[in-house]
Design a protein around this motif. Structure first.
Motif, PDB file in Angstrom:
ATOM      1  N   ALA A   1      28.165  91.636 109.832  1.00 26.76           N
ATOM      2  CA  ALA A   1      29.455  91.728 110.527  1.00 26.76           C
ATOM      3  C   ALA A   1      29.339  92.649 111.744  1.00 26.76           C
ATOM      4  N   GLU A   2      28.600  93.739 111.574  1.00 26.20           N
ATOM      5  CA  GLU A   2      28.449  94.681 112.689  1.00 26.20           C
ATOM      6  C   GLU A   2      27.671  94.042 113.848  1.00 26.20           C
ATOM      7  N   LEU A   3      26.595  93.303 113.513  1.00 28.45           N
ATOM      8  CA  LEU A   3      25.803  92.648 114.566  1.00 28.45           C
ATOM      9  C   LEU A   3      26.644  91.604 115.297  1.00 28.45           C
ATOM     10  N   ALA A   4      27.467  90.877 114.523  1.00 29.15           N
ATOM     11  CA  ALA A   4      28.323  89.847 115.142  1.00 29.15           C
ATOM     12  C   ALA A   4      29.319  90.512 116.095  1.00 29.15           C
ATOM     13  N   GLU A   5      29.824  91.670 115.715  1.00 31.67           N
ATOM     14  CA  GLU A   5      30.763  92.401 116.588  1.00 31.67           C
ATOM     15  C   GLU A   5      30.071  92.847 117.874  1.00 31.67           C
ATOM     16  N   THR A   6      28.841  93.355 117.728  1.00 36.41           N
ATOM     17  CA  THR A   6      28.083  93.784 118.921  1.00 36.41           C
ATOM     18  C   THR A   6      27.902  92.601 119.861  1.00 36.41           C
ATOM     19  N   ALA A   7      27.543  91.447 119.271  1.00 31.93           N
ATOM     20  CA  ALA A   7      27.331  90.252 120.088  1.00 31.93           C
ATOM     21  C   ALA A   7      28.616  89.881 120.829  1.00 31.93           C
ATOM     22  N   GLN A   8      29.725  89.921 120.090  1.00 31.37           N
ATOM     23  CA  GLN A   8      30.991  89.456 120.661  1.00 31.37           C
ATOM     24  C   GLN A   8      31.548  90.430 121.699  1.00 31.37           C
TER      25      GLN A   8
ATOM     26  N   GLY B   1      17.810  86.114 119.379  1.00 36.31           N
ATOM     27  CA  GLY B   1      18.414  86.625 120.597  1.00 36.31           C
ATOM     28  C   GLY B   1      17.395  86.835 121.690  1.00 36.31           C
ATOM     29  N   ASN B   2      17.915  87.214 122.866  1.00 38.58           N
ATOM     30  CA  ASN B   2      16.995  87.535 123.950  1.00 38.58           C
ATOM     31  C   ASN B   2      16.662  89.030 123.873  1.00 38.58           C
ATOM     32  N   TRP B   3      15.919  89.481 124.855  1.00 39.40           N
ATOM     33  CA  TRP B   3      15.456  90.871 124.851  1.00 39.40           C
ATOM     34  C   TRP B   3      16.644  91.838 124.875  1.00 39.40           C
ATOM     35  N   ALA B   4      17.684  91.490 125.659  1.00 36.55           N
ATOM     36  CA  ALA B   4      18.872  92.361 125.724  1.00 36.55           C
ATOM     37  C   ALA B   4      19.547  92.417 124.352  1.00 36.55           C
ATOM     38  N   GLY B   5      19.554  91.287 123.627  1.00 38.18           N
ATOM     39  CA  GLY B   5      20.148  91.258 122.288  1.00 38.18           C
ATOM     40  C   GLY B   5      19.426  92.216 121.343  1.00 38.18           C
TER      41      GLY B   5
ATOM     42  N   MET C   1      14.530  83.762 127.508  1.00 38.20           N
ATOM     43  CA  MET C   1      13.619  83.533 126.376  1.00 38.20           C
ATOM     44  C   MET C   1      14.259  84.055 125.089  1.00 38.20           C
ATOM     45  N   SER C   2      14.110  83.284 124.009  1.00 33.37           N
ATOM     46  CA  SER C   2      14.766  83.667 122.755  1.00 33.37           C
ATOM     47  C   SER C   2      13.724  84.080 121.712  1.00 33.37           C
ATOM     48  N   PHE C   3      14.031  85.116 120.967  1.00 41.25           N
ATOM     49  CA  PHE C   3      13.124  85.629 119.935  1.00 41.25           C
ATOM     50  C   PHE C   3      13.825  85.628 118.587  1.00 41.25           C
ATOM     51  N   GLU C   4      13.016  85.716 117.531  1.00 40.38           N
ATOM     52  CA  GLU C   4      13.591  85.904 116.194  1.00 40.38           C
ATOM     53  C   GLU C   4      13.416  87.369 115.810  1.00 40.38           C
ATOM     54  N   PHE C   5      14.502  87.956 115.308  1.00 39.86           N
ATOM     55  CA  PHE C   5      14.480  89.368 114.891  1.00 39.86           C
ATOM     56  C   PHE C   5      14.862  89.465 113.423  1.00 39.86           C
ATOM     57  N   PHE C   6      14.439  90.574 112.803  1.00 40.34           N
ATOM     58  CA  PHE C   6      14.913  90.895 111.457  1.00 40.34           C
ATOM     59  C   PHE C   6      15.326  92.369 111.450  1.00 40.34           C
ATOM     60  N   ALA C   7      16.552  92.617 110.979  1.00 38.11           N
ATOM     61  CA  ALA C   7      17.042  94.002 110.906  1.00 38.11           C
ATOM     62  C   ALA C   7      17.129  94.412 109.438  1.00 38.11           C
TER      63      ALA C   7
ATOM     64  N   GLY D   1      25.113  83.926 123.363  1.00 37.87           N
ATOM     65  CA  GLY D   1      23.724  83.498 123.164  1.00 37.87           C
ATOM     66  C   GLY D   1      22.721  84.636 123.165  1.00 37.87           C
ATOM     67  N   ALA D   2      23.150  85.854 123.540  1.00 42.40           N
ATOM     68  CA  ALA D   2      22.193  86.976 123.591  1.00 42.40           C
ATOM     69  C   ALA D   2      21.816  87.455 122.194  1.00 42.40           C
ATOM     70  N   LEU D   3      22.742  87.270 121.230  1.00 36.92           N
ATOM     71  CA  LEU D   3      22.457  87.699 119.855  1.00 36.92           C
ATOM     72  C   LEU D   3      23.243  86.797 118.908  1.00 36.92           C
ATOM     73  N   ASP D   4      22.530  85.972 118.162  1.00 42.47           N
ATOM     74  CA  ASP D   4      23.188  85.078 117.190  1.00 42.47           C
ATOM     75  C   ASP D   4      22.760  85.480 115.790  1.00 42.47           C
ATOM     76  N   VAL D   5      23.735  85.880 114.980  1.00 39.19           N
ATOM     77  CA  VAL D   5      23.425  86.372 113.632  1.00 39.19           C
ATOM     78  C   VAL D   5      23.019  85.208 112.739  1.00 39.19           C
ATOM     79  N   GLY D   6      21.941  85.413 111.972  1.00 41.15           N
ATOM     80  CA  GLY D   6      21.436  84.374 111.070  1.00 41.15           C
ATOM     81  C   GLY D   6      21.650  84.747 109.616  1.00 41.15           C
ATOM     82  N   ALA D   7      20.655  84.454 108.790  1.00 40.85           N
ATOM     83  CA  ALA D   7      20.822  84.589 107.339  1.00 40.85           C
ATOM     84  C   ALA D   7      20.757  86.055 106.894  1.00 40.85           C
ATOM     85  N   GLU D   8      21.572  86.346 105.868  1.00 39.66           N
ATOM     86  CA  GLU D   8      21.459  87.628 105.169  1.00 39.66           C
ATOM     87  C   GLU D   8      20.480  87.428 104.017  1.00 39.66           C
ATOM     88  N   VAL D   9      19.534  88.339 103.865  1.00 39.28           N
ATOM     89  CA  VAL D   9      18.617  88.287 102.716  1.00 39.28           C
ATOM     90  C   VAL D   9      18.617  89.676 102.084  1.00 39.28           C
TER      91      VAL D   9
END
Ligand SMILES: C[S@@+](CC[C@H](N)C(=O)[O-])C[C@H]1O[C@@H](n2cnc3c(N)ncnc32)[C@H](O)[C@@H]1O
Length: 433
Positions: free
Chosen positions: A19-26, A48-52, A1-7, A32-40
């Motif tokens: 960049a840090e989130l993308a590194e964690t994902a990689q 991402g999923n719950w593990a992300g 299951m995929s969720f939307e998160f905001f950090a 697919g566990a964590l896909d970085v989206g828009a910077e605001v």
């Protein structure tokens, strides 16, 4: 299951956080566990999923929180917000036995009272829970089990469930603070902006309670910032204990593997205050960071801690927070805050700027004369700093230390080409980076 998160993060660090989130994902998660989206402004969206979501909490040094998006809809009145909150299935996330706290942040909201809007969100959630389970959660603003955030723009209301609990800059090891400590996530973001990597000498000549040094040492020793603390997601019904155990066990293995580097960190600090150095030492011990060499020293007398050039980083005292200490060129003690602040505004009066200017002139001289080849990064809210150091900055990055607007000035102390500037207050010609 995929969720939307905001950090959310300190303003100015959005790209560093992405960049840090993308590194964690990689490096730490399956695809697919964590896909970085828009910077605001003020944060980064990701999917991402719950593990992300759990991995972002465990590994992000820069985020302030990780929020799970529950709903978003246009609104005009408090009643619209009540209706939106009332129709969400809160009961699938937590039970009425959990205590609750609601926070609202707004940008350009037309509503007159955010306090009233907060009450309406609380009423909506409590009414929903009573309808579904026969009981209402109680409110606890100090130590809630569950936090709900509402974010209002001019036309949209977004509801988030917090997965972090205590903000992420609380790593769980810092008990000893100075008068103006830097938040851990701001320090970590600044380190990333400097381009420092483990093995390069790092020196903070006004280290205070040691935030830059501790954050750097944790990067070098691969210590996940959230390894010793608890998180809000552990209270939620969806908490996936198996996935969490797996993430923690991998983080523990990474830390144990990197332990051999503890004697070779190339991370150094000094401060004029012995008391601050004691606090720093206590913090390092609690954080398991081994022996980071610390010296009691006036920053004007600093020398490079190693032959190889490296990165110097500092946030010197500035008027709004605390004052520069030490003696002036004639050996006189500097005036104290009490002496200078009788009328409540002494720090900002031009005639009392003089002692600080003298300190920064001498600090600038130390940089130019002894730190050839180094790159120096100085965080300050004082835009006149390059003039006072008599150095021209190579870059300046706007950053927020809480509500205080600051600049991170970068000075490249290249041999033979130290770019000098004549006097304090000279026109500001550097580029924003
Ligand atoms: C804003 S605080 C730094 C806070 C630090 N980054 C932290 O996280 O705790 C400034 C520090 O500069 C130190 N300081 C003041 N005058 C100094 C001087 N002349 N030489 C060296 N350190 C000095 C203070 O003792 C204080 O710890």
């Amino acid at each position: 299951m995929s969720f939307e998160f905001f950090a959310p993060c300190p303003r100015g660090l959005e790209t560093a956080l992405a960049a840090e989130l993308a590194e964690t994902a990689q490096q730490r998660l399956p695809p697919g566990a964590l896909d970085v989206g828009a910077e605001v402004p003020g944060g980064v969206h990701f999917r991402g999923n719950w593990a992300g979501g759990m991995a972002a909490n465990l590994h992000s040094r820069i985020a302030s929180r990780v929020l799970l998006k529950i709903a978003q809809q246009p609104y005009r009145s408090e009643q619209d917000i009540y209706a939106l909150a009332r129709e969400q299935r809160w009961e699938q996330w937590f039970s009425a036995n959990e205590t609750l706290r609601i926070d609202i942040t707004a940008i350009k909201s037309p509503l007159r009272s955010l306090e009233f809007a907060t009450l309406r969100v609380k009423d909506a959630i409590c009414d929903r829970m009573r309808e579904k389970s026969g009981a209402r959660p109680s409110i606890d603003t100090a130590f809630p089990d569950v936090r709900v955030f509402a974010f209002l723009t001019a036309g949209d209301c977004t509801l988030y469930l917090d997965t972090s609990g205590e903000p992420l800059f609380k790593r769980g090891w810092r008990l000893d603070k100075g008068a103006a400590p830097l938040r851990e996530n701001l320090a970590a973001g600044i380190l990333r902006l400097t381009g420092w990597t483990p093995g390069t000498p790092l020196f903070d000549p006004m280290c205070g309670s040691g935030t830059f040094l501790a954050e750097a040492a944790q990067v070098a020793l691969d210590i996940a910032p959230g390894l010793t603390r608890s998180f809000g997601f552990e209270r939620l019904k969806q908490f996936d204990t198996a996935a969490w155990r797996h993430l923690k066990s991998e983080a523990n293995t990474a830390r144990n593997t990197a332990q051999s580097k503890v004697r070779d960190l190339h991370i150094y600090g000094s401060d004029i205050s012995d008391l601050m150095l004691e606090k720093a030492r206590a913090n390092f011990t609690r954080a398991g960071l081994g022996n980071v060499p610390l010296k009691q020293l006036d920053a004007r007398n600093m020398t490079p801690p190693e032959d190889a050039p490296g990165i110097l980083v500092a946030n010197p005292p500035y008027g709004e927070r605390i004052e520069v200490r030490g003696r002036n060129a004639r050996g006189e003690a500097r005036p104290t805050a009490r002496d200078r602040d009788e009328d409540g505004e002494g720090f900002r009066r031009a005639d009392t700027d003089a002692p600080d200017a003298e300190f920064f002139n001498a600090f600038g001289d130390a940089l130019k004369q002894r730190f050839t080849g180094w790159r120096a990064f100085v965080l300050t809210s004082d835009r006149k700093l390059p003039g006072q150091l008599r150095l021209r900055e190579s870059a300046k990055t706007p950053l927020f230390n809480g509500a205080l607007e600051c600049r991170l000035f970068r000075f490249d102390l290249i041999a033979g080409s130290v770019r000098q500037r004549p006097a304090a207050g000279a026109a500001d010609t550097g580029n924003e980076a």
